[in-house]
Enzyme design. Structure first.
Site, mmCIF file in Angstrom:
data_model
loop_
_atom_site.group_PDB
_atom_site.id
_atom_site.type_symbol
_atom_site.label_atom_id
_atom_site.label_comp_id
_atom_site.label_asym_id
_atom_site.label_seq_id
_atom_site.Cartn_x
_atom_site.Cartn_y
_atom_site.Cartn_z
ATOM 1 C CD GLU A 2 5.827 -7.382 13.197
ATOM 2 O OE1 GLU A 2 6.125 -6.247 13.633
ATOM 3 O OE2 GLU A 2 4.854 -8.032 13.612
HETATM 4 C C1 LIG Z 1 3.754 -13.305 3.690
HETATM 5 C C2 LIG Z 1 3.204 -12.098 4.357
HETATM 6 C C3 LIG Z 1 2.653 -12.207 5.619
HETATM 7 C C4 LIG Z 1 2.070 -11.092 6.230
HETATM 8 N N1 LIG Z 1 1.399 -11.244 7.416
HETATM 9 C C5 LIG Z 1 0.656 -10.208 7.881
HETATM 10 C C6 LIG Z 1 -0.219 -10.383 8.997
HETATM 11 O O1 LIG Z 1 -0.301 -11.472 9.580
HETATM 12 N N2 LIG Z 1 -0.964 -9.333 9.405
HETATM 13 C C7 LIG Z 1 -0.902 -8.123 8.780
HETATM 14 O O2 LIG Z 1 -1.608 -7.221 9.194
HETATM 15 N N3 LIG Z 1 -0.092 -7.922 7.724
HETATM 16 C C8 LIG Z 1 0.682 -8.929 7.263
HETATM 17 N N4 LIG Z 1 1.501 -8.750 6.175
HETATM 18 C C9 LIG Z 1 1.502 -7.442 5.509
HETATM 19 C C10 LIG Z 1 2.807 -6.705 5.612
HETATM 20 O O3 LIG Z 1 2.971 -6.197 6.900
HETATM 21 C C11 LIG Z 1 2.799 -5.637 4.508
HETATM 22 O O4 LIG Z 1 2.991 -6.308 3.278
HETATM 23 C C12 LIG Z 1 3.833 -4.570 4.725
HETATM 24 O O5 LIG Z 1 3.485 -3.757 5.813
HETATM 25 C C13 LIG Z 1 4.007 -3.692 3.487
HETATM 26 O O6 LIG Z 1 2.788 -3.216 3.034
HETATM 27 P P1 LIG Z 1 2.427 -3.350 1.481
HETATM 28 O O7 LIG Z 1 2.603 -4.746 1.080
HETATM 29 O O8 LIG Z 1 1.115 -2.716 1.281
HETATM 30 O O9 LIG Z 1 3.554 -2.506 0.742
HETATM 31 P P2 LIG Z 1 3.607 -0.930 0.600
HETATM 32 O O10 LIG Z 1 3.309 -0.294 1.900
HETATM 33 O O11 LIG Z 1 2.820 -0.533 -0.582
HETATM 34 O O12 LIG Z 1 5.161 -0.708 0.291
HETATM 35 C C14 LIG Z 1 5.744 -0.972 -0.989
HETATM 36 C C15 LIG Z 1 7.152 -0.353 -1.013
HETATM 37 O O13 LIG Z 1 7.054 1.058 -0.848
HETATM 38 C C16 LIG Z 1 7.829 1.482 0.265
HETATM 39 N N5 LIG Z 1 7.134 2.562 0.962
HETATM 40 C C17 LIG Z 1 5.843 2.602 1.335
HETATM 41 N N6 LIG Z 1 5.574 3.753 1.968
HETATM 42 C C18 LIG Z 1 6.723 4.445 2.034
HETATM 43 C C19 LIG Z 1 7.092 5.696 2.589
HETATM 44 N N7 LIG Z 1 6.218 6.470 3.233
HETATM 45 N N8 LIG Z 1 8.377 6.107 2.466
HETATM 46 C C20 LIG Z 1 9.295 5.319 1.843
HETATM 47 N N9 LIG Z 1 8.993 4.132 1.292
HETATM 48 C C21 LIG Z 1 7.724 3.691 1.399
HETATM 49 C C22 LIG Z 1 7.985 0.263 1.166
HETATM 50 O O14 LIG Z 1 9.136 0.349 1.967
HETATM 51 C C23 LIG Z 1 8.037 -0.863 0.142
HETATM 52 O O15 LIG Z 1 9.342 -1.045 -0.319
HETATM 53 C C24 LIG Z 1 2.125 -9.840 5.583
HETATM 54 C C25 LIG Z 1 2.749 -9.721 4.342
HETATM 55 C C26 LIG Z 1 3.272 -10.829 3.718
HETATM 56 C C27 LIG Z 1 3.882 -10.675 2.343
#
Ligand SMILES: Cc1cc2nc3c(=O)[nH]c(=O)nc-3n(C[C@H](O)[C@H](O)[C@H](O)COP(=O)(O)OP(=O)(O)OC[C@H]3O[C@@H](n4cnc5c(N)ncnc54)[C@H](O)[C@@H]3O)c2cc1C
Length: 612
Positions: A460
């Site tokens: 979220e």
């Molecule tokens: C158990 C679980 C349940 C989930 N359920 C759902 C679901 O039901 N539906 C759904 O759509 N998604 C779901 N998600 C996905 C979740 O919303 C994403 O994991 C989250 O948005 C982060 O994306 P990412 O994992 O690709 O990490 P990334 O976006 O790659 O981020 C990795 C790190 O980099 C940082 N970062 C990234 N971009 C920036 C920036 N521009 N500036 C500063 N820092 C940055 C982030 O803060 C983080 O610390 C779920 C995830 C998990 C683990």
């Protein structure tokens, strides 16, 4: 927890006054209490006893079906029977027309009993509520209604392997499906292809169908996807196709489970990688068409806006889930600390090794850890309920109140989501510490609470993304109107505390903290260079959250002091201690956080990737 919950709802937020509004006229303090009682009972009987089981018996996939423990099926059936899926909906739609604050308070019992078992229900009611706001009459009748009834469950499919925080990079494509696509009664029909990662509740046998809400891009005439979030549209993609009468047609849609993710915690909710339209389940393909069938919701290009319609409530819900895990750990460690004899008290003449051991709750350091947890969990609960009450103001208050609530929610929502995710996780870590070695084993529940809670800083909107939203957008939008309004409310509490014996000192500390926060906000933006301001957005979020929590703690302490009720009188010593802890041990931390914000500390921004 129930006593504190009742006190916050009744004597602090005065929820009974909501019954004066036409939408809630059929309700009373008694009906609210009876909803809370019912949910507390179901959570105790059907959720809590199976929380560990849902963790140890992770979902498995046999290549065809996903298997879950039978307790998950029973818990979901009990939840559906309670009617809570549609609790806030109109009577006409099978709902109870409950205020948001009561709905959230009632759902809090499930989060505390087993946050992972509760996951399916939260997703389903969020999905259906979105369709109520943005779907056509047929989409509401066919999809939303059957989700509220618990016949089908729902998901939210935003993330992709390469697009998490940056949803503008979503690559799932949706192309019109045939010449008659615009006249499909279920909505303009498209064919979708792409991969969705991390989808919670993406596959299971709990219900006869799963309704996916999917973000995808419709290519332009040149076949290219529009860059940025403008090109994102929203689609309903059922696992099994249905007709206008909401009957299953027997056709399997082309949505395939590529695999389950094996998580640190929250294991009772399946988490999936879904392939849309890869051809595993070719559907209505006699004319050569390929892809998963999906129905457009709202207008093309408006998908993210529709998805974010539910954002405030979803984020408050995530924060409240984190709070309840913090609460669960607090209660477990409090109970343990009362029972566990270890060591002897330090007396003026030193320790007497021949004296019996004392329960560890007698040690000042253990009390410190319990007070910290109490201040995070009870403070977080006040925060979530305050925000949920603002949602009611937004929806049913008079015009001026609704405008104010909207402004306040702009600045408070990132805090409602992030503050409990960070500090109630810390509470869980402290709960493990209170149990010592036992806390580190799976014989006690506290390690699971920590693992379950660790998700909340990630989904979220990650912590970092919430921080950017707060400092980059929310506190500066409309000339800082939201922040000004919040500051006015905080000042009212600080002034009121000045009139009450014993509360003047925290009142002054709150006023000073507010002034520092305002000055740091200005200093962060003094050069007007976003890169400079936002490099320290996370320390800003932390300081902002602590100021908000200091405010709410003092406001709650005022309510406990001013009330003559027996409930308030019995809670008062604990509430005053929680408030005092927060002012003595937590609020002073803001100086370190705001220090780097104010001087626009350049270290993190300037550090070269190759120098790590
Ligand atoms: C158990 C679980 C349940 C989930 N359920 C759902 C679901 O039901 N539906 C759904 O759509 N998604 C779901 N998600 C996905 C979740 O919303 C994403 O994991 C989250 O948005 C982060 O994306 P990412 O994992 O690709 O990490 P990334 O976006 O790659 O981020 C990795 C790190 O980099 C940082 N970062 C990234 N971009 C920036 C920036 N521009 N500036 C500063 N820092 C940055 C982030 O803060 C983080 O610390 C779920 C995830 C998990 C683990």
């Amino acid at each position: 927890m129930r006593q504190t919950l009742d006190f916050l709802l009744n004597e602090w937020l005065h929820v009974a006054t909501l019954n004066e509004r036409p939408r809630f006229a059929d309700h009373s303090a008694e009906t609210f209490a009876s909803v809370l009682d019912t949910c507390e009972r179901i959570a105790r009987d059907k959720f809590a006893p199976f929380n560990r089981l849902a963790d140890t018996q992770e979902p498995t996939f046999d290549g065809d079906k996903v298997h879950l423990p039978s307790a998950t099926h029973a818990a979901m059936a009990a939840y559906v029977d309670s009617g809570m899926l549609a609790a806030a909906q109109d009577y006409d739609h099978g709902g109870m027309q409950l205020p948001c604050v009561i709905e959230m308070a009632a759902n809090a019992f499930f989060s505390k009993a087993s946050v992972a078992l509760g996951g399916y229900a939260m997703l389903t009611s969020g999905n259906a509520s979105l369709l109520m706001a943005h779907g056509t009459a047929v989409q509401r009748e066919v999809f939303a209604k059957n989700e509220f009834a618990g016949r089908w469950f729902g998901t939210m499919c935003l993330s992709e392997p390469q697009a998490g925080s940056s949803l503008s990079d979503v690559a799932t494509r949706a192309v019109p499906d045939g010449d008659d696509q615009a006249s499909d009664p279920l909505g303009p029909r498209y064919r979708l292809r792409g991969n969705k990662m991390w989808i919670s509740g993406g596959e299971h046998e709990l219900t006869e169908n799963i309704i996916h809400l999917v973000l995808a891009k419709i290519p332009g005439p040149d076949g290219k996807l529009v860059a940025g979030t403008r090109g994102i549209s929203l689609f309903i993609v059922p696992k099994w196709l249905v007709n206008e009468q909401a009957e299953l047609t027997g056709e399997r849609n082309d949505v395939a489970l590529a695999g389950l993710n094996h998580k640190l915690g929250y294991r009772g909710t399946t988490n999936t990688l879904l392939n849309f339209g890869e051809g595993k389940f070719p559907v209505r393909s006699s004319n050569g068409a390929a892809g998963a069938i999906g129905y457009l919701v709202g207008q093309p290009g408006q998908g993210l806006r529709a998805m974010f319609h539910m954002m405030n409530e979803a984020r408050i819900g995530v924060g409240l889930g984190a709070v309840m895990l913090g609460y669960a750990g607090y209660e477990a460690s409090l109970d343990y600390a009362r029972q566990r004899p270890q060591g002897r008290s330090i007396k003026p003449q030193g320790k007497d090794a021949a004296a019996p051991q004392v329960p560890i709750i007698e040690h000042a350091d253990v009390k410190r850890m319990l007070l910290a947890q109490k201040s995070y969990a009870e403070g977080g609960l006040a925060l979530a309920l305050y925000c949920a009450r603002l949602v009611d103001e937004q929806h049913t208050g008079d015009k001026a109140a609704a405008i104010e609530a909207t402004l306040l929610l702009e600045v408070l929502t990132p805090i409602a989501k992030s503050w409990p995710s960070e500090w109630c996780l810390e509470a869980n870590s402290l709960a493990i510490q209170v149990l010592g070695g036992y806390g580190y084993t799976r014989d006690f529940p506290v390690e699971q609470y920590w693992r379950d809670n660790r998700l909340n800083m990630i989904h979220e909107g990650t912590h970092g993304i919430q921080a950017l939203d707060l400092l980059g957008r929310k506190v500066v939008m409309d000339g800082g109107a939201g922040l000004k309004l919040l500051a006015a409310r905080i000042s009212i509490t600080a002034q009121a505390a000045g009139q009450v014996a014993g509360l003047a000192e925290p009142g002054n500390a709150l006023a000073e903290a507010l002034q520092k926060l305002g000055a740091a906000t200005k200093a962060a933006w003094a050069t007007g260079v976003p890169e400079e301001a936002l490099a320290n957005a996370t320390p800003y979020l932390q300081a902002f959250g602590h100021v908000v929590l200091a405010w709410l703690w003092l406001d709650v302490a005022l309510a406990a002091t001013n009330s003559q009720s027996a409930a308030a009188q019995s809670l008062k010593p604990g509430k005053l201690a929680g408030m005092r802890y927060f002012y003595a041990y937590e609020l002073p931390k803001i100086d370190a956080w705001l220090g780097v914000v104010s001087r626009r500390e350049a270290l993190c921004r300037e550090m070269r990737a190759e120098d790590f």
